[in-house]
Design a protein around this motif. Structure first.
Motif, PDB file in Angstrom:
ATOM      1  N   ASN A   2       0.836  -1.200   0.000  1.00  0.00           N
ATOM      2  CA  ASN A   2       0.000   0.000   0.000  1.00  0.00           C
ATOM      3  C   ASN A   2       0.874   1.254   0.000  1.00  0.00           C
ATOM      4  O   ASN A   2       2.089   1.179   0.038  1.00  0.00           O
ATOM      5  N   LEU A   4       0.673   3.778   2.284  1.00  0.00           N
ATOM      6  CA  LEU A   4       0.641   4.463   3.577  1.00  0.00           C
ATOM      7  C   LEU A   4       2.045   4.831   4.038  1.00  0.00           C
ATOM      8  O   LEU A   4       3.033   4.240   3.599  1.00  0.00           O
ATOM      9  N   GLU A   6       5.142   5.047   6.818  1.00  0.00           N
ATOM     10  CA  GLU A   6       5.673   3.995   7.691  1.00  0.00           C
ATOM     11  C   GLU A   6       4.898   3.949   9.012  1.00  0.00           C
ATOM     12  O   GLU A   6       4.522   2.866   9.484  1.00  0.00           O
ATOM     13  N   ASP A   8       1.815   4.884   9.636  1.00  0.00           N
ATOM     14  CA  ASP A   8       0.467   4.337   9.419  1.00  0.00           C
ATOM     15  C   ASP A   8       0.516   2.823   9.252  1.00  0.00           C
ATOM     16  O   ASP A   8      -0.318   2.091   9.775  1.00  0.00           O
ATOM     17  N   ASN A   9       1.503   2.365   8.490  1.00  0.00           N
ATOM     18  CA  ASN A   9       1.679   0.923   8.308  1.00  0.00           C
ATOM     19  C   ASN A   9       1.917   0.234   9.647  1.00  0.00           C
ATOM     20  O   ASN A   9       1.329  -0.809   9.930  1.00  0.00           O
ATOM     21  N   GLN A  12      -1.247  -0.028  11.658  1.00  0.00           N
ATOM     22  CA  GLN A  12      -2.150  -1.089  11.167  1.00  0.00           C
ATOM     23  C   GLN A  12      -1.623  -2.472  11.520  1.00  0.00           C
ATOM     24  O   GLN A  12      -2.385  -3.368  11.898  1.00  0.00           O
ATOM     25  N   VAL A  13      -0.312  -2.641  11.392  1.00  0.00           N
ATOM     26  CA  VAL A  13       0.297  -3.925  11.741  1.00  0.00           C
ATOM     27  C   VAL A  13       0.082  -4.213  13.228  1.00  0.00           C
ATOM     28  O   VAL A  13      -0.290  -5.325  13.615  1.00  0.00           O
ATOM     29  N   VAL A 225       3.446  -9.261   6.486  1.00  0.00           N
ATOM     30  CA  VAL A 225       4.286  -8.086   6.707  1.00  0.00           C
ATOM     31  C   VAL A 225       5.719  -8.428   6.323  1.00  0.00           C
ATOM     32  O   VAL A 225       6.241  -9.466   6.742  1.00  0.00           O
ATOM     33  N   ASP A 239       1.078  -7.545   2.367  1.00  0.00           N
ATOM     34  CA  ASP A 239       0.139  -6.451   2.627  1.00  0.00           C
ATOM     35  C   ASP A 239       0.861  -5.212   3.149  1.00  0.00           C
ATOM     36  O   ASP A 239       0.470  -4.092   2.873  1.00  0.00           O
ATOM     37  N   TYR A 240       1.891  -5.443   3.969  1.00  0.00           N
ATOM     38  CA  TYR A 240       2.619  -4.320   4.582  1.00  0.00           C
ATOM     39  C   TYR A 240       4.106  -4.504   4.341  1.00  0.00           C
ATOM     40  O   TYR A 240       4.674  -5.527   4.705  1.00  0.00           O
ATOM     41  N   ARG A 241       4.700  -3.496   3.729  1.00  0.00           N
ATOM     42  CA  ARG A 241       6.131  -3.552   3.466  1.00  0.00           C
ATOM     43  C   ARG A 241       6.804  -2.433   4.253  1.00  0.00           C
ATOM     44  O   ARG A 241       6.545  -1.247   4.001  1.00  0.00           O
ATOM     45  N   LEU A 242       7.629  -2.792   5.204  1.00  0.00           N
ATOM     46  CA  LEU A 242       8.303  -1.806   6.044  1.00  0.00           C
ATOM     47  C   LEU A 242       9.791  -1.825   5.706  1.00  0.00           C
ATOM     48  O   LEU A 242      10.501  -2.784   6.019  1.00  0.00           O
TER      49      LEU A 242
END
Ligand SMILES: [Zn+2]
Length: 261
Positions: A2, A4, A6, A8-9, A12-13, A225, A239-242
């Motif tokens: 997404n 968003l 970092e 915000d991610n 959500q995580v 993630v 879904d989430y890439r940090l």
């Protein structure tokens, strides 16, 4: 993936984590790099695919075939790997993963052989490539645990079994060897049972058995993630890439989650 920020991610995580009962962390060299260890692929990449000073590729020096025929040579490179870990310990990332296990059923699938997850206190470990400190005899059932290899000297390799004189070896998966059937079974069983959230932390995701649990989770609609500064095979799937250091992001997730609970 997404768009968003970092923060915000991470929020959500942390929210998903809050609701999760069963959590899987898949970890690789990038996590131990935050302790100061060099990143490497498998147990060989300290050398980044260059030939060793013994004029063989590291994959050959660290192979089962070489250990059988020239154990002193394999041990020379095992000792170098151990020297890179010596005096180095687990970091905040390992610690966060271990502490989460006090609230949730946390499983750790790690490619790292340094034993840092064990040292940090993570209870449910699948050490798919083994652990360097676990030593056993190749000829009899003798086993030892070595905190480090500082008692070994280059001139006296390979170390031999005090019971039978056979060659000792660490319980790590060398090139050309199968994964441990016990660890593989444990992985299959846990993946079958399913997870509520799956993290891939500091791994370049090169091996199929490292990628599959992420893709299966994604397929089942389970939040996935990835924590990795670089791009990998799974970066577009999660879904989430940090994109930051593992220890920093895990600490951020911990703090955000703690504020919620
Ligand atoms: Zn023995």
């Amino acid at each position: 993936m997404n768009d968003l920020s970092e923060a915000d991610n991470i929020a959500q995580v942390a929210q998903h984590l809050q609701q999760a009962q069963r959590v899987l962390f898949i970890t690789g060299a990038g996590l131990s790099a935050d302790s100061g260890l060099p990143t490497y692929r498998g147990i060989g990449g300290l050398y980044q695919q260059q030939d060793t000073e013994d004029q063989v590729p590291i994959e050959v020096a660290l192979s089962y075939g070489m250990l059988r025929t020239h154990p002193a040579l394999t041990w020379k490179y095992l000792l170098q790997i151990e020297q890179a870990c010596r005096g180095v310990g687990y970091n905040r990332g390992h610690e966060v993963i271990a502490k989460l296990a006090q609230d949730k059923e946390v499983w750790v699938l790690t490619q790292n052989i340094d034993g840092f997850h064990h040292a940090a206190g993570s209870p449910n470990l699948i050490e798919i490539h083994g652990r360097l400190q676990h030593i056993h005899c190749m000829s009899c059932k003798h086993k030892e645990v070595w905190p480090d290899f500082s008692h070994l000297q280059l001139e006296n390799l390979p170390p031999v079994c005090p019971a039978c004189g056979g060659i000792l070896r660490p319980a790590v998966v060398l090139f050309g060897e199968m994964l441990s059937p016990l660890e593989t079974l444990s992985l299959t069983q846990q993946v079958q049972q399913g997870f509520d959230i799956v993290f891939s932390v500091g791994t370049s995701s090169l091996f199929p058995y490292i990628v599959a649990p992420v893709l299966e989770a994604k397929h089942d609609g389970v939040p996935t993630v990835e924590i990795n500064p670089g791009k990998t095979e799974i970066s577009n799937a999660v879904d989430y890439r940090l994109r930051n250091r593992a220890a920093k992001i895990l600490d951020d997730i911990w703090n955000t989650w703690k504020q919620m609970s």
